[in-house]
Design a protein around this motif. Structure first.
Motif, short mmCIF file in Angstrom:
data_model
loop_
_atom_site.label_atom_id
_atom_site.label_comp_id
_atom_site.label_asym_id
_atom_site.label_seq_id
_atom_site.Cartn_x
_atom_site.Cartn_y
_atom_site.Cartn_z
N GLU A 111 0.83 -1.20 0.00
CA GLU A 111 0.00 0.00 0.00
C GLU A 111 0.87 1.26 0.00
O GLU A 111 0.60 2.23 -0.72
N PHE A 112 1.93 1.23 0.80
CA PHE A 112 2.87 2.35 0.84
C PHE A 112 3.49 2.57 -0.54
O PHE A 112 3.57 3.70 -1.02
N MET A 113 3.91 1.51 -1.20
CA MET A 113 4.50 1.61 -2.53
C MET A 113 3.51 2.24 -3.51
O MET A 113 3.89 3.09 -4.31
N ASP A 114 2.25 1.83 -3.44
CA ASP A 114 1.24 2.38 -4.34
C ASP A 114 0.97 3.85 -4.05
O ASP A 114 0.61 4.61 -4.94
N THR A 115 1.15 4.26 -2.80
CA THR A 115 0.87 5.62 -2.40
C THR A 115 1.96 6.60 -2.86
O THR A 115 1.66 7.70 -3.30
N GLY A 139 4.16 6.41 -5.38
CA GLY A 139 4.48 6.62 -6.80
C GLY A 139 4.09 5.46 -7.67
O GLY A 139 3.36 4.56 -7.27
N GLU A 140 4.61 5.52 -8.87
CA GLU A 140 4.30 4.53 -9.89
C GLU A 140 5.42 3.50 -9.95
O GLU A 140 6.60 3.85 -9.97
N ARG A 141 5.06 2.24 -10.01
CA ARG A 141 6.07 1.20 -10.13
C ARG A 141 6.47 1.04 -11.60
O ARG A 141 5.62 1.11 -12.48
N VAL A 142 7.73 0.85 -11.81
CA VAL A 142 8.21 0.64 -13.18
C VAL A 142 9.11 -0.58 -13.21
O VAL A 142 9.77 -0.91 -12.23
N THR A 143 9.13 -1.26 -14.34
CA THR A 143 10.02 -2.38 -14.55
C THR A 143 11.26 -1.85 -15.27
O THR A 143 11.15 -1.16 -16.28
N LEU A 144 12.42 -2.15 -14.75
CA LEU A 144 13.64 -1.68 -15.36
C LEU A 144 13.96 -2.53 -16.58
O LEU A 144 13.82 -3.75 -16.56
N LYS A 145 14.36 -1.88 -17.66
CA LYS A 145 14.69 -2.59 -18.90
C LYS A 145 15.89 -3.50 -18.68
O LYS A 145 16.90 -3.09 -18.11
N GLY A 146 15.77 -4.74 -19.13
CA GLY A 146 16.87 -5.68 -19.03
C GLY A 146 17.18 -6.14 -17.62
O GLY A 146 18.26 -6.64 -17.33
N PHE A 147 16.23 -5.96 -16.71
CA PHE A 147 16.46 -6.32 -15.31
C PHE A 147 15.24 -7.04 -14.79
O PHE A 147 14.18 -6.46 -14.65
N ASP A 148 15.38 -8.34 -14.55
CA ASP A 148 14.22 -9.08 -14.08
C ASP A 148 14.38 -9.62 -12.67
O ASP A 148 13.43 -10.11 -12.08
N SER A 149 15.58 -9.54 -12.11
CA SER A 149 15.76 -9.98 -10.72
C SER A 149 17.11 -9.50 -10.21
O SER A 149 17.93 -8.99 -10.96
N PHE A 150 17.30 -9.67 -8.92
CA PHE A 150 18.57 -9.29 -8.30
C PHE A 150 19.59 -10.40 -8.53
O PHE A 150 19.28 -11.57 -8.45
N ARG A 151 20.81 -10.00 -8.81
CA ARG A 151 21.88 -10.99 -8.97
C ARG A 151 23.04 -10.57 -8.07
O ARG A 151 23.59 -9.48 -8.23
N ALA A 152 23.39 -11.41 -7.13
CA ALA A 152 24.46 -11.09 -6.18
C ALA A 152 25.82 -11.21 -6.83
O ALA A 152 26.03 -11.90 -7.77
#
Length: 108
Positions: free
Chosen positions: A89-93, A95-108
């Motif tokens: 709910e906080f995230m929605d409040t 701003g807008e969520r965006v998907t980063l180009k060429g980035f689908d998950s975290f890689r350590a």
């Protein structure tokens, strides 16, 4: 009627909303003694119309990481796909969520 129309009319009682009453209702923090009436000239109107067309687009880019109870490492936190309902709910409040180009998950 809008809430401000009711409040302004109630303050004057004559059915006519005065500019100063509307300003006081909508922006009470503005000191009216600091304002002066603009001249009713075409140049003033043109400048106001130009000003009205200017859009200020202030954007901030931030990343947030959700830490579940018991998580201690960055890797654990970065692997969270979702947060708690309150976090979502906080995230929605904020701003807008965006998907980063060429980035689908975290890689350590």
């Amino acid at each position: 009627k809008q809430w401000y129309q009711r409040r302004v009319r109630a303050s004057r009682g004559n059915g006519k909303a005065q500019v100063r009453d509307i300003l006081e209702c909508l922006a009470p923090e503005i000191k009216q003694e600091n304002l002066k009436l603009a001249e009713n000239k075409v140049a003033v109107v043109d400048e106001l119309l130009k000003f009205d067309e200017i859009t200020l687009n202030i954007t901030y880019k931030v990343g947030l990481v959700y830490c579940k109870a018991g998580q201690r490492t960055e890797e654990e936190m970065y692997n969270n796909d979702v947060g708690s309902p309150a976090f979502e709910e906080f995230m929605d409040t904020i701003g807008e969520r965006v998907t980063l180009k060429g980035f689908d998950s975290f890689r350590a």
